[in-house]
Design a protein around this motif. Structure first.
Motif, PDB file in Angstrom:
ATOM      1  N   CYS A  17     105.393  77.441 112.636  1.00 12.77           N
ATOM      2  CA  CYS A  17     105.816  76.810 111.293  1.00 12.77           C
ATOM      3  C   CYS A  17     107.524  77.201 111.593  1.00 12.77           C
ATOM      4  N   LEU A  18     107.650  78.293 111.609  1.00 13.87           N
ATOM      5  CA  LEU A  18     109.121  78.794 111.735  1.00 13.87           C
ATOM      6  C   LEU A  18     110.047  78.025 112.919  1.00 13.87           C
ATOM      7  N   LYS A  19     109.290  77.535 113.859  1.00 14.65           N
ATOM      8  CA  LYS A  19     109.897  76.783 114.865  1.00 14.65           C
ATOM      9  C   LYS A  19     109.939  75.585 114.899  1.00 14.65           C
ATOM     10  N   GLY A  20     109.217  75.149 113.483  1.00 12.91           N
ATOM     11  CA  GLY A  20     109.310  73.516 113.270  1.00 12.91           C
ATOM     12  C   GLY A  20     108.300  72.918 113.858  1.00 12.91           C
ATOM     13  N   LYS A  21     107.106  73.766 114.383  1.00 15.80           N
ATOM     14  CA  LYS A  21     106.025  72.923 115.105  1.00 15.80           C
ATOM     15  C   LYS A  21     104.955  73.298 113.926  1.00 15.80           C
ATOM     16  N   THR A  22     104.989  72.539 112.965  1.00 20.70           N
ATOM     17  CA  THR A  22     104.022  72.691 111.723  1.00 20.70           C
ATOM     18  C   THR A  22     102.533  71.966 112.219  1.00 20.70           C
ATOM     19  N   ASN A  23     102.474  71.080 113.337  1.00 26.51           N
ATOM     20  CA  ASN A  23     101.376  70.386 113.781  1.00 26.51           C
ATOM     21  C   ASN A  23     100.510  71.440 114.551  1.00 26.51           C
ATOM     22  N   ILE A  24     100.996  72.559 114.673  1.00 26.67           N
ATOM     23  CA  ILE A  24     100.133  73.608 115.348  1.00 26.67           C
ATOM     24  C   ILE A  24     100.034  74.738 114.624  1.00 26.67           C
ATOM     25  N   CYS A  25     100.246  74.808 113.288  1.00 20.27           N
ATOM     26  CA  CYS A  25     100.221  75.882 112.228  1.00 20.27           C
ATOM     27  C   CYS A  25      99.054  76.503 112.376  1.00 20.27           C
ATOM     28  N   ARG A  26      99.005  77.858 112.482  1.00 23.18           N
ATOM     29  CA  ARG A  26      97.699  78.601 112.479  1.00 23.18           C
ATOM     30  C   ARG A  26      96.875  78.490 111.248  1.00 23.18           C
ATOM     31  N   HIS A  27      97.342  78.066 110.225  1.00 22.53           N
ATOM     32  CA  HIS A  27      96.641  78.021 108.862  1.00 22.53           C
ATOM     33  C   HIS A  27      96.341  76.409 108.633  1.00 22.53           C
ATOM     34  N   LYS A  28      96.420  75.629 109.558  1.00 22.28           N
ATOM     35  CA  LYS A  28      96.552  74.073 109.353  1.00 22.28           C
ATOM     36  C   LYS A  28      95.020  73.897 108.694  1.00 22.28           C
ATOM     37  N   LYS A  29      94.983  73.045 107.567  1.00 22.69           N
ATOM     38  CA  LYS A  29      93.901  72.353 106.996  1.00 22.69           C
ATOM     39  C   LYS A  29      94.062  70.919 107.179  1.00 22.69           C
ATOM     40  N   SER A  30      93.097  69.955 107.393  1.00 21.22           N
ATOM     41  CA  SER A  30      93.190  68.522 107.657  1.00 21.22           C
ATOM     42  C   SER A  30      92.316  68.033 106.694  1.00 21.22           C
ATOM     43  N   ILE A  31      92.871  67.082 105.800  1.00 17.01           N
ATOM     44  CA  ILE A  31      92.000  66.394 104.595  1.00 17.01           C
ATOM     45  C   ILE A  31      91.232  65.504 105.274  1.00 17.01           C
TER      46      ILE A  31
END
Length: 330
Positions: free
Chosen positions: A95-109
């Motif tokens: 996320c800090l690199k702008g790669k929110t698509n591979i966030c370690r804590h991502k959840k998908s509705i």
């Protein structure tokens, strides 16, 4: 409030979900207008998506109108918005690199947390984006799935006259073909389904062929959107030396000729979903252009009470995007 609810794979029901609570200070309540059925929705329905959780409410390709907003929300009641369906922490290394698509804590509705195939939805305001006033809902419902393609094609430098092959003419393949054609590339679409091949040609000057009909042709860029082992392997055979392959599909594995890839300096790009808001904003900019032809992507808009027929239609593979209409009771 009526909602679709998936108790377990294959058991999709329409039920009364109870009243929707008022949003907190940083949330908005959305009256859902349209919800597109996507490949991952079908995977959740069939039980083939390993990271799905049950029971849950499906749906993530959502367009709606804000009907209530928390006091800390900058968006106004009455504003039409599209939903960003993947959470991100904003703090991990990606996320800090702008790669929110591979966030370690991502959840998908709609996949591992409740989605939006319902009449109303409460969500954090940080996951909504306004829609231009002059963009119809029927076009806006494509913003989220099209952002997948925008993100993928941003990995290569497409220029007018370049040759592009799209393997797989489902919804994402069609959108990829539409964008590549719009950018001036010479596009060849490849699929085993003749119905899909016919439909993709309605997007513009696009050559459509069965995989067996490709012989000595090679391409500057190959987009793999079928998510199948043989499609990935064919992508390597079709790309020119020095060319790029972008993998959008989710094939579990494939056998690749590594020596060929190395000697020909072929670049493989993995591409998963999109970043927010950048890819959504770029998606909107393309869709604002009247000359950008994507209308054939949507095959049917179905009242949400007819969800069984809608899912059956989508599963058949002989149609483009099937969209549930949640405003039919207005």
């Amino acid at each position: 409030m009526l909602e679709l609810y998936l108790t377990k794979p294959g058991d999709l029901q329409l039920r009364e979900g109870g009243s929707v609570p008022s949003p907190s200070n940083e949330e908005v309540k959305i009256k859902v207008t349209y919800g597109g059925i996507c490949g991952s929705d079908l995977g959740v329905f069939k039980g083939s998506l390993k990271h799905a959780s049950y029971p849950l409410r499906p749906g993530h390709e959502l367009v709606g109108t804000i009907i209530e907003a928390g006091q800390d929300v900058k968006y106004k009641v009455g504003m039409r918005v599209v939903i960003f369906p993947n959470s991100f922490c904003g703090e991990c290394e990606f996320c800090l690199k702008g790669k929110t698509n591979i966030c370690r804590h991502k959840k998908s509705i709609g996949v591992n947390t409740n989605g939006g195939f319902s009449e109303e939805l409460v969500i954090s305001a940080k996951y909504v984006l306004p829609i231009p006033d002059d963009m119809a809902d029927e076009r806006a419902v494509l913003i989220e799935p099209f952002a997948v393609v925008v993100h993928a094609l941003n990995k290569v430098n497409l220029a007018p006259g370049m040759t592009v092959a799209i393997i797989g003419c489902g919804n994402e393949g069609m959108l990829a073909a539409a964008l590549a054609n719009h950018l001036g590339a010479r596009v060849t679409a490849i699929d085993i389904n003749p119905v899909k091949l016919q439909r993709v040609t309605t997007l513009g000057d696009i050559k459509a062929v069965h995989p067996a009909e490709i012989t000595d042709d090679t391409f500057d860029v190959v987009i793999e959107a079928a998510g199948a082992k043989n499609a990935v392997e064919q992508a390597v055979e079709l790309v020119r030396p020095g060319g790029d392959i972008v993998l959008i599909g989710l094939a579990q594995q494939a056998d690749l000729p590594i020596v060929q890839i190395v000697r020909n300096e072929i670049t493989l790009h993995g591409s998963i979903i999109y970043t927010f808001p950048h890819d959504f904003q770029q998606s909107i900019e393309y869709l604002k252009k009247k000359e950008f032809n994507v209308s054939p992507v949507i095959s049917k808009i179905v009242p949400f009470r007819e969800y069984k027929m809608a899912y059956e239609t989508a599963i058949s593979g002989d149609y483009g995007k099937v969209v549930l209409n949640f405003k039919v009771n207005e």
